[in-house]
Design a protein around this motif. Structure first.
Motif, PDB file in Angstrom:
ATOM      1  N   ARG A  22       0.749  -0.701  -0.330  1.00 14.72           N
ATOM      2  CA  ARG A  22      -0.144  -0.310  -0.233  1.00 14.72           C
ATOM      3  C   ARG A  22       1.085   0.947   0.452  1.00 14.72           C
ATOM      4  N   GLN A  23       2.245   1.407  -1.474  1.00  9.01           N
ATOM      5  CA  GLN A  23       2.346   2.375  -0.876  1.00  9.01           C
ATOM      6  C   GLN A  23       2.097   3.192  -2.434  1.00  9.01           C
ATOM      7  N   PRO A  24       2.718   4.751  -1.931  1.00  9.83           N
ATOM      8  CA  PRO A  24       2.381   5.182  -3.429  1.00  9.83           C
ATOM      9  C   PRO A  24       3.172   4.849  -4.741  1.00  9.83           C
ATOM     10  N   LEU A  25       2.845   4.370  -6.110  1.00 11.88           N
ATOM     11  CA  LEU A  25       3.699   3.902  -7.046  1.00 11.88           C
ATOM     12  C   LEU A  25       4.563   4.426  -7.412  1.00 11.88           C
ATOM     13  N   SER A  26       4.143   6.116  -7.127  1.00 10.67           N
ATOM     14  CA  SER A  26       5.902   7.302  -7.876  1.00 10.67           C
ATOM     15  C   SER A  26       6.952   6.425  -6.649  1.00 10.67           C
ATOM     16  N   GLU A  27       6.064   6.598  -5.773  1.00  8.10           N
ATOM     17  CA  GLU A  27       7.264   6.199  -4.442  1.00  8.10           C
ATOM     18  C   GLU A  27       8.307   5.209  -4.615  1.00  8.10           C
ATOM     19  N   VAL A  28       7.317   4.556  -5.042  1.00  5.11           N
ATOM     20  CA  VAL A  28       8.599   2.989  -5.258  1.00  5.11           C
ATOM     21  C   VAL A  28       9.133   2.655  -6.621  1.00  5.11           C
ATOM     22  N   LEU A  29       8.517   3.485  -7.802  1.00  6.44           N
ATOM     23  CA  LEU A  29       9.355   3.971  -9.005  1.00  6.44           C
ATOM     24  C   LEU A  29      10.366   4.511  -8.895  1.00  6.44           C
ATOM     25  N   ALA A  30      10.356   5.615  -7.316  1.00  9.64           N
ATOM     26  CA  ALA A  30      11.957   6.913  -7.242  1.00  9.64           C
ATOM     27  C   ALA A  30      12.441   6.269  -6.271  1.00  9.64           C
ATOM     28  N   THR A  31      12.306   5.597  -6.282  1.00 11.64           N
ATOM     29  CA  THR A  31      13.477   3.976  -4.637  1.00 11.64           C
ATOM     30  C   THR A  31      14.141   3.406  -6.337  1.00 11.64           C
ATOM     31  N   GLU A  32      13.078   2.972  -6.811  1.00  5.02           N
ATOM     32  CA  GLU A  32      13.998   1.797  -7.319  1.00  5.02           C
ATOM     33  C   GLU A  32      14.780   2.823  -9.408  1.00  5.02           C
ATOM     34  N   GLY A  33      14.957   3.846  -9.694  1.00  6.27           N
ATOM     35  CA  GLY A  33      14.677   4.694  -9.752  1.00  6.27           C
ATOM     36  C   GLY A  33      16.989   4.679  -9.671  1.00  6.27           C
ATOM     37  N   MET A  34      16.461   5.054  -7.884  1.00  8.63           N
ATOM     38  CA  MET A  34      18.341   5.510  -7.571  1.00  8.63           C
ATOM     39  C   MET A  34      18.118   4.488  -7.399  1.00  8.63           C
ATOM     40  N   ARG A  35      17.780   2.637  -7.096  1.00 10.25           N
ATOM     41  CA  ARG A  35      18.666   1.893  -7.517  1.00 10.25           C
ATOM     42  C   ARG A  35      19.427   1.675  -8.584  1.00 10.25           C
ATOM     43  N   ALA A  36      18.432   1.747  -9.950  1.00 12.36           N
ATOM     44  CA  ALA A  36      18.806   1.550 -11.334  1.00 12.36           C
ATOM     45  C   ALA A  36      19.869   2.280 -11.553  1.00 12.36           C
ATOM     46  N   VAL A  37      19.990   3.904 -10.759  1.00 16.34           N
ATOM     47  CA  VAL A  37      21.518   4.653 -11.489  1.00 16.34           C
ATOM     48  C   VAL A  37      22.327   3.634 -11.598  1.00 16.34           C
ATOM     49  N   HIS A  38      22.733   3.190  -9.812  1.00 14.46           N
ATOM     50  CA  HIS A  38      24.235   1.733 -10.087  1.00 14.46           C
ATOM     51  C   HIS A  38      24.134   0.775 -10.057  1.00 14.46           C
ATOM     52  N   GLU A  39      23.503   0.667 -11.314  1.00 16.74           N
ATOM     53  CA  GLU A  39      23.122  -1.151 -11.916  1.00 16.74           C
ATOM     54  C   GLU A  39      23.305  -0.224 -13.449  1.00 16.74           C
ATOM     55  N   PRO A  40      24.550   0.101 -13.705  1.00 17.80           N
ATOM     56  CA  PRO A  40      24.451   0.069 -15.681  1.00 17.80           C
ATOM     57  C   PRO A  40      24.114  -0.946 -16.457  1.00 17.80           C
ATOM     58  N   GLU A  41      24.643  -1.934 -15.849  1.00 17.35           N
ATOM     59  CA  GLU A  41      24.492  -3.576 -16.993  1.00 17.35           C
ATOM     60  C   GLU A  41      23.148  -3.738 -16.531  1.00 17.35           C
ATOM     61  N   ARG A  42      21.920  -2.807 -16.077  1.00 20.54           N
ATOM     62  CA  ARG A  42      20.545  -3.146 -16.078  1.00 20.54           C
ATOM     63  C   ARG A  42      19.694  -2.341 -16.778  1.00 20.54           C
ATOM     64  N   ARG A  43      20.557  -0.922 -17.280  1.00 17.42           N
ATOM     65  CA  ARG A  43      19.967   0.315 -17.382  1.00 17.42           C
ATOM     66  C   ARG A  43      18.835   0.163 -18.447  1.00 17.42           C
ATOM     67  N   ALA A  44      19.025  -0.848 -19.872  1.00 18.61           N
ATOM     68  CA  ALA A  44      18.187  -1.428 -20.626  1.00 18.61           C
ATOM     69  C   ALA A  44      16.794  -1.767 -20.475  1.00 18.61           C
ATOM     70  N   SER A  45      16.881  -2.625 -19.629  1.00 19.29           N
ATOM     71  CA  SER A  45      16.209  -3.747 -18.972  1.00 19.29           C
ATOM     72  C   SER A  45      15.057  -1.275 -17.826  1.00 19.29           C
TER      73      SER A  45
END
Length: 138
Positions: A22-45
């Motif tokens: 029951r979290q706002p989807l926008s917050e989950v997206l932002a958190t995952e976006g920050m994580r993705a910055v540190h995962e360049p090998e997964r950038r395409a997905s």
């Protein structure tokens, strides 16, 4: 597994997490976006996963209405969380992403439902998405 399949899985996971916790989807997206910055090998997905989630956010009311009206007596609340998340991802692709052929969106969703949900979920997801696709063509 292709980049788009991985992206669908990532989007599904974000939508599922937001729904279950029951979290706002926008917050989950932002958190995952920050994580993705540190995962360049997964950038395409990540790029396509982000596009899916942003699309679901932008059109969630319409997507949920199409799912509900195509689910023959099933409310969103009655559906398993994972089925609901799968349907939202695929409905966005069918309704709002012209780059993905409808049969591909449906096949990917059915495969996810068979892998991640109940024994009957593949058939259920296939039926709902088939009706959404028919309505989209009209």
């Amino acid at each position: 597994m292709g980049a788009r399949t991985k992206a669908r899985n990532r989007a599904l996971n974000m939508i599922f997490q937001a729904d279950v916790l029951r979290q706002p989807l926008s917050e989950v997206l932002a958190t995952e976006g920050m994580r993705a910055v540190h995962e360049p090998e997964r950038r395409a997905s990540w790029l396509y996963a982000e596009q899916i989630v942003q699309g679901v956010l932008a059109h969630q009311e319409e997507i949920d209405e199409k799912i509900t009206s195509s689910a023959n007596g099933w409310t969103l609340d009655r559906m398993p969380h994972v089925d609901r998340a799968i349907l939202r991802v695929a409905a966005w692709e069918i309704l709002f992403n012209e780059e993905v052929p409808t049969p591909v969106a449906i096949d990917e969703a059915v495969d996810l439902a068979k892998e991640l949900s109940t024994e009957d979920s593949g058939k259920f997801v296939n039926g709902v998405l088939g009706r959404i696709a028919l309505l989209a063509e009209l």
